[in-house]
Scaffold this active site. Sequence first.
Site, PDB file in Angstrom:
ATOM      1  CG  HIS A   1      72.042  40.831  82.893  1.00 36.22           C
ATOM      2  ND1 HIS A   1      71.892  42.179  83.153  1.00 36.22           N
ATOM      3  CD2 HIS A   1      72.731  40.747  81.735  1.00 36.22           C
ATOM      4  CE1 HIS A   1      72.463  42.872  82.192  1.00 36.22           C
ATOM      5  NE2 HIS A   1      72.981  42.034  81.313  1.00 36.22           N
ATOM      6  CG  ASP A   2      76.260  41.658  82.973  1.00 33.00           C
ATOM      7  OD1 ASP A   2      75.854  40.715  82.272  1.00 33.00           O
ATOM      8  OD2 ASP A   2      76.252  42.842  82.599  1.00 33.00           O
TER       9      ASP A   2
ATOM     10  CG  ASP B   1      59.000  28.272  74.114  1.00 30.52           C
ATOM     11  OD1 ASP B   1      59.093  28.720  75.287  1.00 30.52           O
ATOM     12  OD2 ASP B   1      59.239  28.966  73.111  1.00 30.52           O
TER      13      ASP B   1
ATOM     14  CG  ASP C   1      75.037  46.532  76.535  1.00 35.52           C
ATOM     15  OD1 ASP C   1      75.008  46.025  77.670  1.00 35.52           O
ATOM     16  OD2 ASP C   1      75.798  46.145  75.620  1.00 35.52           O
TER      17      ASP C   1
ATOM     18  CD  GLU D   1      76.996  47.611  81.324  1.00 31.05           C
ATOM     19  OE1 GLU D   1      77.221  46.577  81.951  1.00 31.05           O
ATOM     20  OE2 GLU D   1      77.073  47.688  80.081  1.00 31.05           O
TER      21      GLU D   1
ATOM     22  CG  ASP E   1      57.000  33.892  76.510  1.00 35.48           C
ATOM     23  OD1 ASP E   1      56.376  34.512  77.384  1.00 35.48           O
ATOM     24  OD2 ASP E   1      56.810  32.674  76.265  1.00 35.48           O
TER      25      ASP E   1
ATOM     26  CG  ASP F   1      69.660  46.180  77.644  1.00 28.28           C
ATOM     27  OD1 ASP F   1      70.708  46.817  77.473  1.00 28.28           O
ATOM     28  OD2 ASP F   1      69.420  45.487  78.650  1.00 28.28           O
TER      29      ASP F   1
HETATM   30  C1  NOJ Z   1      76.817  44.531  79.280  1.00 24.40           C
HETATM   31  C2  NOJ Z   1      75.663  43.581  79.442  1.00 24.40           C
HETATM   32  O1  NOJ Z   1      75.054  43.837  80.674  1.00 24.40           O
HETATM   33  C3  NOJ Z   1      76.241  42.184  79.337  1.00 24.40           C
HETATM   34  O2  NOJ Z   1      75.313  41.189  79.681  1.00 24.40           O
HETATM   35  C4  NOJ Z   1      76.748  41.988  77.941  1.00 24.40           C
HETATM   36  O3  NOJ Z   1      77.413  40.745  77.848  1.00 24.40           O
HETATM   37  C5  NOJ Z   1      77.731  43.091  77.539  1.00 24.40           C
HETATM   38  N1  NOJ Z   1      77.315  44.402  77.953  1.00 24.40           N
HETATM   39  C6  NOJ Z   1      77.877  43.124  76.057  1.00 24.40           C
HETATM   40  O4  NOJ Z   1      76.707  43.596  75.463  1.00 24.40           O
END
Ligand code: NOJ
Length: 531
Positions: free
Chosen positions: A319-320, A25, A202, A253, A29, A98
Amino acid sequence: MFNQKWNNLVGYQIYIKSFFDSNNDGIGDINGITKKLDYIKNLGVNFIWICPFYDSPMDDNGYDIRDYYQIDSSYGTMDDLKNLISEAHKRNLKVVIDLVMNHTSDENKWFILSEQKVEPFTDFYIWKDGKIIKDKICPPNNWQSFFSGSAWGYSEKRKQYFLKIFSKKMPDLNYENEKVFEEMEKIIAFYSNLKVDGFRVDAIAHIGKDLTFKNAKNIKKTYKSFSNLPNTHKYLKKFNQIFKKYDMFTMGELGGDPSRKDILEYTTKNELDMVFSFEQLSVFNKDDTINLKNLMKTLKYKNKISICGGSPVLFWLNHDYPRLKSKIKNEKESSNAQICLAGLMYMLKGTPIIYNGEELGMENYPYSSIDEFKDVNAKMLYENSKDKKQTLCYLKENSRDNSRTIMQWNSKKYAGFSTHEPWNYVNKNYKILNAELEQNQANSVLSAYKSILKTRANNLDIISNGKYKFFRKNAILGYFIENNNQKLAVLANFGENAKKLPFKNYKVAYGNKIFKSNEILPYEILILKSK
Ligand code: NOJ
């Protein structure tokens, strides 16, 4: 406070939406992850960390949770998750998910009821009256969101402001309220019951706020009013009891510039098992080359945390952040430069975590216009910026969207991710840069990552019990590790010339180039073991 069960493991982070689409899709997933478990296991890792898959309006791709007890329908079902956990465990892979504790979505029923002042939810979030300035209602203070603009959102319903340090759809929870702890405990118990092994927690550095809510003195650093404060440590000590009760492992984190003292308090004082801190970002020069001085500093810093009993996660990106290879693209041999960085980081004591696609040397997407960006952070930054042209330039290089492009599995359409057009871009280089091709190339980034992790696994005793001595001579740097007369040397050459090795009596445990004589070549990493 190191959790022995996790000592010496290596993790793999999965951005679910972009990883693998099992039902075609266009969206990755849970079953897609299950299908790729053998690939993951084969890398030489021992656990996976999956980014949020909970029911969400996806303002921030799932970090805005509407219902903690439901899987988002685009990702699958609770049965799919149970199956993934069981299949992972069969392969001796642990599962980390997470846990978002700082905020929820504004569509979460807690927030909806809080807005209506329905008990017991009235004080689940941080509500404040606005300030009247020149007949205008204004936010309670000058705090700024991490995503730009004010950290306060206004509720027409409740006629009050609520704190939201990320997007306006992500209100912050109030940990001065005991009931919020109770709800979080139920969530922790629920996933422990599903046999999840641990949480990546997180934004945990921000759960405590400056409860005076006064203006921050430095407008550029208002995040200091909600980062690494004493009440964060206080709440975490309480949460630690809950995590222990359910035998859940935690990796927190740590944003907001934690000091070394903070990092050690988190990891040695019954708060978290390990932490992500971000010193390695200083290793990338603005011109996309490597800053050797800061590289040395970062390696030493991570090691110092270990020596002091703390537990660092060893990682280059997630991913940030943009892709690692693109951050160093102006080094002469960027793939080999990435391999050197990987070897230097992942042979340290601590817990390496590889971000999906990093092991392939995936690169940033060639963005050209603002309409191509999907991330709420990118959009907010652009909207709130004065100089749009400059912001667009910044985003092209630095947007989080870069690391969320589709995982490159093979040379087929959509890089083998799906047969349906994916939700996000596929980098145009997928035909020459993908997992299938790299599996068979001895000098690929993928082969190098596998070998480095294997070398790590073969030398765990030295790595986790040895004494580290750091070394730098011009462009050659690294470290020696010594344990019970066994020695390892991890050295990389970021210079343009081959250099004689400064010692003898070593054999090569790993090298990314063909080792010919007693020399280290440009962009070569050598892991040497005493004979
Ligand atoms: C850290 C996460 O890694 C990020 O992707 C997210 O936008 C912020 N915390 C808020 O949850």
